[in-house]
Design a protein around this motif. Structure first.
Motif, PDB file in Angstrom:
ATOM      1  N   ASN A 128       8.512  -0.029   4.613  1.00 37.74           N
ATOM      2  CA  ASN A 128       7.319  -0.325   5.305  1.00 37.74           C
ATOM      3  C   ASN A 128       6.320  -0.650   4.133  1.00 37.74           C
ATOM      4  O   ASN A 128       5.692  -0.163   3.488  1.00 37.74           O
ATOM      5  N   ALA A 129       6.148  -2.084   4.372  1.00 39.35           N
ATOM      6  CA  ALA A 129       5.336  -2.889   3.295  1.00 39.35           C
ATOM      7  C   ALA A 129       3.778  -2.351   3.438  1.00 39.35           C
ATOM      8  O   ALA A 129       3.367  -2.371   2.216  1.00 39.35           O
ATOM      9  N   LYS A 130       3.303  -1.867   4.509  1.00 35.60           N
ATOM     10  CA  LYS A 130       1.951  -1.558   4.447  1.00 35.60           C
ATOM     11  C   LYS A 130       1.796  -0.256   3.675  1.00 35.60           C
ATOM     12  O   LYS A 130       0.738  -0.249   2.978  1.00 35.60           O
ATOM     13  N   SER A 131       2.511   0.736   3.721  1.00 34.49           N
ATOM     14  CA  SER A 131       2.508   1.824   3.281  1.00 34.49           C
ATOM     15  C   SER A 131       2.793   1.844   1.415  1.00 34.49           C
ATOM     16  O   SER A 131       2.291   2.189   0.830  1.00 34.49           O
ATOM     17  N   VAL A 132       3.896   0.733   1.272  1.00 38.18           N
ATOM     18  CA  VAL A 132       3.890   0.411  -0.120  1.00 38.18           C
ATOM     19  C   VAL A 132       2.731  -0.217  -0.866  1.00 38.18           C
ATOM     20  O   VAL A 132       2.138   0.064  -1.971  1.00 38.18           O
ATOM     21  N   SER A 133       2.220  -1.192  -0.114  1.00 36.28           N
ATOM     22  CA  SER A 133       0.774  -1.803  -0.387  1.00 36.28           C
ATOM     23  C   SER A 133      -0.235  -0.889  -0.494  1.00 36.28           C
ATOM     24  O   SER A 133      -1.246  -0.871  -1.575  1.00 36.28           O
ATOM     25  N   LEU A 134      -0.491   0.336   0.336  1.00 37.73           N
ATOM     26  CA  LEU A 134      -1.296   1.223   0.076  1.00 37.73           C
ATOM     27  C   LEU A 134      -1.190   2.013  -1.361  1.00 37.73           C
ATOM     28  O   LEU A 134      -2.104   1.949  -1.983  1.00 37.73           O
ATOM     29  N   GLY A 135       0.056   2.233  -1.531  1.00 37.95           N
ATOM     30  CA  GLY A 135       0.534   2.952  -2.731  1.00 37.95           C
ATOM     31  C   GLY A 135       0.273   2.155  -3.838  1.00 37.95           C
ATOM     32  O   GLY A 135      -0.283   2.648  -4.710  1.00 37.95           O
ATOM     33  N   LEU A 136       0.476   0.838  -3.958  1.00 39.87           N
ATOM     34  CA  LEU A 136       0.050  -0.270  -4.732  1.00 39.87           C
ATOM     35  C   LEU A 136      -1.538   0.059  -5.229  1.00 39.87           C
ATOM     36  O   LEU A 136      -1.771  -0.226  -6.376  1.00 39.87           O
ATOM     37  N   GLY A 137      -2.231  -0.145  -4.156  1.00 40.23           N
ATOM     38  CA  GLY A 137      -3.614   0.170  -4.327  1.00 40.23           C
ATOM     39  C   GLY A 137      -4.158   1.084  -5.017  1.00 40.23           C
ATOM     40  O   GLY A 137      -5.027   1.306  -6.110  1.00 40.23           O
ATOM     41  N   LEU A 138      -3.566   2.280  -4.592  1.00 37.62           N
ATOM     42  CA  LEU A 138      -3.854   3.764  -5.531  1.00 37.62           C
ATOM     43  C   LEU A 138      -3.191   3.491  -6.940  1.00 37.62           C
ATOM     44  O   LEU A 138      -4.032   3.837  -7.877  1.00 37.62           O
ATOM     45  N   PHE A 139      -2.232   3.067  -7.057  1.00 40.16           N
ATOM     46  CA  PHE A 139      -1.547   2.730  -8.369  1.00 40.16           C
ATOM     47  C   PHE A 139      -2.539   1.926  -9.335  1.00 40.16           C
ATOM     48  O   PHE A 139      -2.783   2.055 -10.484  1.00 40.16           O
ATOM     49  N   SER A 140      -3.021   0.600  -8.606  1.00 43.86           N
ATOM     50  CA  SER A 140      -4.024  -0.116  -9.244  1.00 43.86           C
ATOM     51  C   SER A 140      -5.221   0.602  -9.803  1.00 43.86           C
ATOM     52  O   SER A 140      -5.923   0.324 -10.916  1.00 43.86           O
ATOM     53  N   LEU A 141      -5.750   1.434  -8.926  1.00 37.34           N
ATOM     54  CA  LEU A 141      -6.952   2.435  -9.289  1.00 37.34           C
ATOM     55  C   LEU A 141      -6.522   3.160 -10.653  1.00 37.34           C
ATOM     56  O   LEU A 141      -7.532   3.365 -11.357  1.00 37.34           O
ATOM     57  N   ALA A 142      -5.438   4.023 -10.568  1.00 36.89           N
ATOM     58  CA  ALA A 142      -4.990   4.689 -11.478  1.00 36.89           C
ATOM     59  C   ALA A 142      -4.883   4.076 -12.904  1.00 36.89           C
ATOM     60  O   ALA A 142      -5.429   4.249 -14.206  1.00 36.89           O
TER      61      ALA A 142
END
Length: 124
Positions: free
Chosen positions: A2-16
């Motif tokens: 699910n690319a949208k979910s992975v992308s959301l996770g990448l967003g959180l990862f980028s913030l951290a």
């Protein structure tokens, strides 16, 4: 995937990651980063902006492609670091980490392109 979910996770990862780069920029010395802590802090700001963008629009492939571009910048900087300190294991660990993140970003961006019917912009 699910690319949208992975992308959301990448967003959180980028913030951290961005926060870590801003507040723990001393790692620049260990990694022999060109420009030192200023470069690491600038990359931290870039990560924070990428993270906010992905949280706002996780299905927007261009925002993930922007992460890919940032990954390539990171790899180029780390290549210089590796030339400066070829025996520093932390540099090689950082390179491995960024290669993994780049692969995940590429897979996600391509999956989002397929989902939306868009392709990567020319020159991006």
């Amino acid at each position: 995937m699910n690319a949208k979910s992975v992308s959301l996770g990448l967003g959180l990862f980028s913030l951290a990651l961005g926060a870590a780069e801003l507040f723990a920029s001393r790692i620049a010395d260990r990694l022999s980063v060109p420009g030192g802590s200023g470069t690491v802090k600038a990359y931290g700001v870039r990560e924070l902006v990428a993270g906010v963008g992905l949280l706002q629009a996780p299905a927007h492939s261009a925002r993930v492609w922007n992460r890919v571009a940032g990954d390539l910048l990171d790899l180029g900087t780390l290549a210089v670091s590796a030339r400066r300190s070829p025996k520093e294991r932390a540099v090689w660990g950082a390179i491995g980490f960024v290669v993994f993140a780049t692969a995940l970003d590429l897979l996600t961006a391509r999956a989002l392109d397929r989902t939306t019917g868009k392709t990567m912009p020319v020159g991006a």
